[in-house]
Scaffold this motif. Sequence first.
Motif, PDB file in Angstrom:
ATOM      1  N   SER A   1       0.647  -1.408   0.124  1.00 38.16           N
ATOM      2  CA  SER A   1       0.025   0.294   0.160  1.00 38.16           C
ATOM      3  C   SER A   1       1.119   1.156   0.023  1.00 38.16           C
ATOM      4  O   SER A   1       1.714   1.677   0.646  1.00 38.16           O
ATOM      5  N   PRO A   2       0.225   2.560  -1.127  1.00 43.46           N
ATOM      6  CA  PRO A   2       1.316   2.885  -0.828  1.00 43.46           C
ATOM      7  C   PRO A   2       0.945   4.477   0.449  1.00 43.46           C
ATOM      8  O   PRO A   2       1.611   5.266   0.363  1.00 43.46           O
ATOM      9  N   THR A   3       0.226   4.080   0.709  1.00 42.93           N
ATOM     10  CA  THR A   3      -0.343   4.979   1.815  1.00 42.93           C
ATOM     11  C   THR A   3       0.424   5.029   3.212  1.00 42.93           C
ATOM     12  O   THR A   3       0.073   5.796   4.280  1.00 42.93           O
ATOM     13  N   VAL A   4       1.045   4.292   3.280  1.00 44.53           N
ATOM     14  CA  VAL A   4       2.269   3.635   4.980  1.00 44.53           C
ATOM     15  C   VAL A   4       3.147   4.972   4.759  1.00 44.53           C
ATOM     16  O   VAL A   4       4.297   4.844   3.887  1.00 44.53           O
ATOM     17  N   SER A   5       3.235   5.657   5.434  1.00 44.84           N
ATOM     18  CA  SER A   5       4.635   6.625   5.674  1.00 44.84           C
ATOM     19  C   SER A   5       6.293   6.342   5.458  1.00 44.84           C
ATOM     20  O   SER A   5       5.989   4.643   5.937  1.00 44.84           O
TER      21      SER A   5
END
Length: 89
Positions: free
Chosen positions: A40-44
């Motif tokens: 997931s690209p939303t994890v920092s």
Amino acid sequence: MAIMGEQIKLARLRRNLSIAQVAERATCSPLTINRIEKGSPTVSIGIYARVLYALQLDDDLLLLAKEDTLGRTLQDLSLKHRQRASKKE
């Protein structure tokens, strides 16, 4: 991102750690670990760093952009070449 998530998942499995164990060591939720492993690209990036630290892979972060071949080539092209002055006699 999916490839990185898969690599982190394989590293976790090789260490026989559950998602819950990694989440506890990285001080995040198991859902976040699941998102990382799915790419997931939303994890920092900070969470990724904590997970790599929990897996004792934090030295891998130092390898990011280490070999910047394109950047070095562009830098070399933009260097100004000095012209030598003619020899005075």
